[in-house]
Scaffold this motif. Sequence first.
Motif, PDB file in Angstrom:
ATOM      1  N   LEU A   1       0.824  -1.211   0.000  1.00  0.00           N
ATOM      2  CA  LEU A   1       0.000   0.000   0.000  1.00  0.00           C
ATOM      3  C   LEU A   1       0.858   1.262   0.000  1.00  0.00           C
ATOM      4  O   LEU A   1       0.548   2.239  -0.690  1.00  0.00           O
ATOM      5  CB  LEU A   1      -0.946   0.003   1.203  1.00  0.00           C
ATOM      6  CG  LEU A   1      -2.091  -0.989   1.153  1.00  0.00           C
ATOM      7  CD1 LEU A   1      -2.796  -1.069   2.509  1.00  0.00           C
ATOM      8  CD2 LEU A   1      -3.088  -0.610   0.068  1.00  0.00           C
ATOM      9  N   LEU A   2       1.928   1.245   0.754  1.00  0.00           N
ATOM     10  CA  LEU A   2       2.809   2.414   0.799  1.00  0.00           C
ATOM     11  C   LEU A   2       3.564   2.595  -0.513  1.00  0.00           C
ATOM     12  O   LEU A   2       3.727   3.720  -0.988  1.00  0.00           O
ATOM     13  CB  LEU A   2       3.792   2.289   1.966  1.00  0.00           C
ATOM     14  CG  LEU A   2       3.181   2.432   3.349  1.00  0.00           C
ATOM     15  CD1 LEU A   2       4.193   2.018   4.418  1.00  0.00           C
ATOM     16  CD2 LEU A   2       2.688   3.852   3.593  1.00  0.00           C
TER      17      LEU A   2
ATOM     18  N   GLY B   1       6.360  14.675  -8.613  1.00  0.00           N
ATOM     19  CA  GLY B   1       7.369  13.810  -9.199  1.00  0.00           C
ATOM     20  C   GLY B   1       8.423  13.314  -8.220  1.00  0.00           C
ATOM     21  O   GLY B   1       9.324  12.588  -8.601  1.00  0.00           O
ATOM     22  N   LEU B   2       8.318  13.732  -6.974  1.00  0.00           N
ATOM     23  CA  LEU B   2       9.269  13.283  -5.960  1.00  0.00           C
ATOM     24  C   LEU B   2       8.555  12.359  -4.985  1.00  0.00           C
ATOM     25  O   LEU B   2       7.586  12.756  -4.348  1.00  0.00           O
ATOM     26  CB  LEU B   2       9.855  14.469  -5.187  1.00  0.00           C
ATOM     27  CG  LEU B   2      10.651  15.460  -6.010  1.00  0.00           C
ATOM     28  CD1 LEU B   2      11.016  16.665  -5.159  1.00  0.00           C
ATOM     29  CD2 LEU B   2      11.912  14.801  -6.544  1.00  0.00           C
ATOM     30  N   ASN B   3       9.034  11.158  -4.902  1.00  0.00           N
ATOM     31  CA  ASN B   3       8.434  10.215  -3.971  1.00  0.00           C
ATOM     32  C   ASN B   3       8.834  10.607  -2.552  1.00  0.00           C
ATOM     33  O   ASN B   3      10.007  10.783  -2.250  1.00  0.00           O
ATOM     34  CB  ASN B   3       8.884   8.789  -4.282  1.00  0.00           C
ATOM     35  CG  ASN B   3       8.037   7.762  -3.578  1.00  0.00           C
ATOM     36  OD1 ASN B   3       7.524   7.996  -2.491  1.00  0.00           O
ATOM     37  ND2 ASN B   3       7.882   6.621  -4.204  1.00  0.00           N
ATOM     38  N   CYS B   4       7.852  10.787  -1.689  1.00  0.00           N
ATOM     39  CA  CYS B   4       8.098  11.202  -0.309  1.00  0.00           C
ATOM     40  C   CYS B   4       8.717  10.090   0.538  1.00  0.00           C
ATOM     41  O   CYS B   4       9.200  10.363   1.635  1.00  0.00           O
ATOM     42  CB  CYS B   4       6.786  11.636   0.353  1.00  0.00           C
ATOM     43  SG  CYS B   4       6.070  13.090  -0.389  1.00  0.00           S
ATOM     44  N   VAL B   5       8.683   8.880   0.038  1.00  0.00           N
ATOM     45  CA  VAL B   5       9.191   7.745   0.804  1.00  0.00           C
ATOM     46  C   VAL B   5      10.559   7.350   0.262  1.00  0.00           C
ATOM     47  O   VAL B   5      10.707   7.037  -0.914  1.00  0.00           O
ATOM     48  CB  VAL B   5       8.217   6.548   0.733  1.00  0.00           C
ATOM     49  CG1 VAL B   5       8.789   5.362   1.473  1.00  0.00           C
ATOM     50  CG2 VAL B   5       6.866   6.946   1.289  1.00  0.00           C
ATOM     51  N   HIS B   6      11.554   7.372   1.123  1.00  0.00           N
ATOM     52  CA  HIS B   6      12.908   6.990   0.729  1.00  0.00           C
ATOM     53  C   HIS B   6      13.048   5.474   0.668  1.00  0.00           C
ATOM     54  O   HIS B   6      13.565   4.931  -0.299  1.00  0.00           O
ATOM     55  CB  HIS B   6      13.912   7.579   1.721  1.00  0.00           C
ATOM     56  CG  HIS B   6      15.318   7.219   1.413  1.00  0.00           C
ATOM     57  ND1 HIS B   6      15.952   6.126   1.949  1.00  0.00           N
ATOM     58  CD2 HIS B   6      16.228   7.806   0.596  1.00  0.00           C
ATOM     59  CE1 HIS B   6      17.172   6.044   1.490  1.00  0.00           C
ATOM     60  NE2 HIS B   6      17.381   7.049   0.670  1.00  0.00           N
TER      61      HIS B   6
END
Length: 92
Positions: free
Chosen positions: A31-32, A42-47
């Motif tokens: 889900l994440l 365009g920037l994924n907040c999850v590293h």
Amino acid sequence: MASIAAFDDVMEALEHESKSYEYFCKRIVSLLESNPQLDVEGLNCVHSIKARKKSRASIKDKIDRKANKGVVVTRENCFSEIEDFFGVRLLH
């Protein structure tokens, strides 16, 4: 220090529910990873996202630490006393 029989009893209870916890963790990770709301401009907040199951040695250490504080972990209370059997870590 927990006896070997008591530790084995706790591990048996935890392992019995292991597949359910593993499935739950995989669903959370999925889900994440696939949530478009976490992609901002365009920037994924999850590293990174990682799921893990606590090792037998870590569970034994935790049971021993709790025993030193006077808390006895049993088959009946292991799910409330070992609250990090499985975990999902999300780095932003």
